[in-house]
Design an enzyme around this catalytic site. Structure first.
Site, PDB file in Angstrom:
ATOM      1  CE  LYS A 198      27.304 -32.555  53.297  1.00  0.00           C
ATOM      2  NZ  LYS A 198      26.858 -32.229  51.988  1.00  0.00           N
TER       3      LYS A 198
ATOM      4  CE  LYS B 126      24.346 -30.146  53.029  1.00  0.00           C
ATOM      5  NZ  LYS B 126      24.328 -30.047  51.573  1.00  0.00           N
TER       6      LYS B 126
HETATM    7  C1  PBG Z   1      25.495 -28.711  48.956  1.00  0.00           C
HETATM    8  C2  PBG Z   1      26.538 -29.639  49.452  1.00  0.00           C
HETATM    9  C3  PBG Z   1      27.534 -29.288  50.356  1.00  0.00           C
HETATM   10  C4  PBG Z   1      28.310 -30.433  50.551  1.00  0.00           C
HETATM   11  C5  PBG Z   1      27.756 -31.455  49.770  1.00  0.00           C
HETATM   12  N1  PBG Z   1      26.651 -30.950  49.099  1.00  0.00           N
HETATM   13  C6  PBG Z   1      27.876 -27.989  50.968  1.00  0.00           C
HETATM   14  C7  PBG Z   1      26.848 -27.119  51.500  1.00  0.00           C
HETATM   15  O1  PBG Z   1      25.786 -27.569  51.950  1.00  0.00           O
HETATM   16  O2  PBG Z   1      27.083 -25.924  51.472  1.00  0.00           O
HETATM   17  C8  PBG Z   1      29.505 -30.479  51.448  1.00  0.00           C
HETATM   18  C9  PBG Z   1      30.401 -31.649  51.327  1.00  0.00           C
HETATM   19  C10 PBG Z   1      31.747 -31.465  51.935  1.00  0.00           C
HETATM   20  O3  PBG Z   1      32.037 -30.484  52.643  1.00  0.00           O
HETATM   21  O4  PBG Z   1      32.582 -32.338  51.699  1.00  0.00           O
HETATM   22  N2  PBG Z   1      24.514 -29.225  48.174  1.00  0.00           N
END
Ligand code: PBG
Length: 327
Positions: A246, A194
């Site tokens: 992601k 991520k």
């Molecule tokens: C945080 C989380 C995020 C997303 C999913 N889980 C955002 C972040 O890391 O700040 C983003 C998903 C999206 O943008 O659709 N646990």
């Protein structure tokens, strides 16, 4: 001189193109992100991304009823909450909207898979995914809370746990906690690679999340590809069932690496900012919305994803059933 080859033979008609097609959008492999909150009569699409909707429980039921026949196979559940504090304690509230929503979905559509997002950011006052002390996101202390949160979700009926926090060692710790509580069949879909991306904007709007500083000490640097392999090997060793990349479209090389290297299904999260770009481009008349969404989704599958978490799940399911976009 080489003999003239005629690849166009296979493109001469719709049926030829269809038998020559290498990748299809398989709607069984889409996960629909859902956001749930307190109160009643809340049915709030993001203004720039209508597929990103926050529901209160009563409205969630209405939604599930209305989409029952569509056959969405899996949901990815997130909490949206005003109850924020330093430690994100709402994450462990067994009466939270997420806990109730898990039960509701399992009751209404017992065959659908419920995966819950496990991280503290919907519930922390500082907006970080973990515990935050002296400007530092604490690793091992956070992992302890994530283990409790995972077991709680499993108790409510979640069949998949999706740790999205990027703390070290959390997959192994969560696996052990689930096993100790006898949730041997509850799987882990780990957010393995991520990235600290600029593309989470609409999601953070939805959560009303304001992050103190940034998430760069735990989420990955977008510049790094080899490091994703390290995370992959760790998550596999720690027992992840599904590994996720992601965002998706800007990280197709990572998806491709994962699908070549791993024996586990690869998921990709087509995140909110990526999806909102398509909506904005289509609204500005730059391209056709449906074609752009289908092309983008197929590209993610083509790169090697087995599963896509997509805000366009309902559109894609309707289109594949021969239907048109509902407004
Ligand atoms: C945080 C989380 C995020 C997303 C999913 N889980 C955002 C972040 O890391 O700040 C983003 C998903 C999206 O943008 O659709 N646990």
């Amino acid at each position: 001189m080489i003999e003239l080859q005629r690849p166009r033979r296979l493109r001469q008609s719709a049926n030829f193109r269809s038998i020559a097609k290498e990748t299809e959008i398989i709607t069984n492999k889409l996960m629909l992100p859902l956001f749930v909150t307190d109160g009643s009569k809340v049915n709030k699409p993001h203004p720039k991304l209508p597929g990103c909707v926050t529901y209160s429980l009563d409205e969630l039921k209405v939604f599930l009823k209305s989409t029952k026949d569509l056959g969405v196979k899996s949901y990815l559940l997130f909490g949206v909450s005003e109850k924020r504090d330093e430690n994100g304690s709402e994450a462990l509230n067994s009466d939270s909207p997420v806990c109730k929503a898990i039960q509701e979905i399992r009751e209404m559509t017992p065959e659908a898979i419920v995966c819950t997002d496990v991280a503290l950011d919907p519930y922390t006052s500082h907006g970080h995914d973990g515990l935050y002390k002296d400007r530092e996101v604490l690793n091992d202390e956070t992992v302890d809370v994530l283990c409790k949160m995972s077991v709680l979700h499993a108790e409510k009926g979640a069949q998949l746990i999706g740790p999205s926090d990027m703390m070290d060692g959390r997959v192994q710790a969560i696996r052990q906690s689930l096993d100790e509580s006898n949730f041997l069949n509850v799987g882990i879909m780990s957010y393995t690679a991520k990235y600290a991306s600029s593309l989470y904007g609409p999601f953070r709007d939805t959560l009303s999340s304001e992050v103190k500083g940034d998430k760069k000490t735990y989420q990955m640097d977008p510049a790094n590809r080899r490091e994703a392999i390290r995370e992959l090997d760790l998550d596999i060793a720690e027992g992840a069932d599904i590994i996720m990349v992601k965002p998706a479209v800007h990280y197709l090389d990572i998806i491709s690496d994962f699908s070549e290297r791993s024996d586990r299904p690869v998921a990709a999260y087509h995140v909110s900012g990526e999806a909102a770009m398509l909506e904005a481009g289509a609204a500005a008349g730059l391209f056709d919305r449906r074609r752009a969404i289908e092309e983008t989704s197929i590209s993610i599958f083509r790169a090697g994803a087995d599963i896509i978490a997509s805000y366009f799940t309902l559109d894609l399911v309707r289109w594949s059933n021969g239907g048109s976009t509902l407004k």
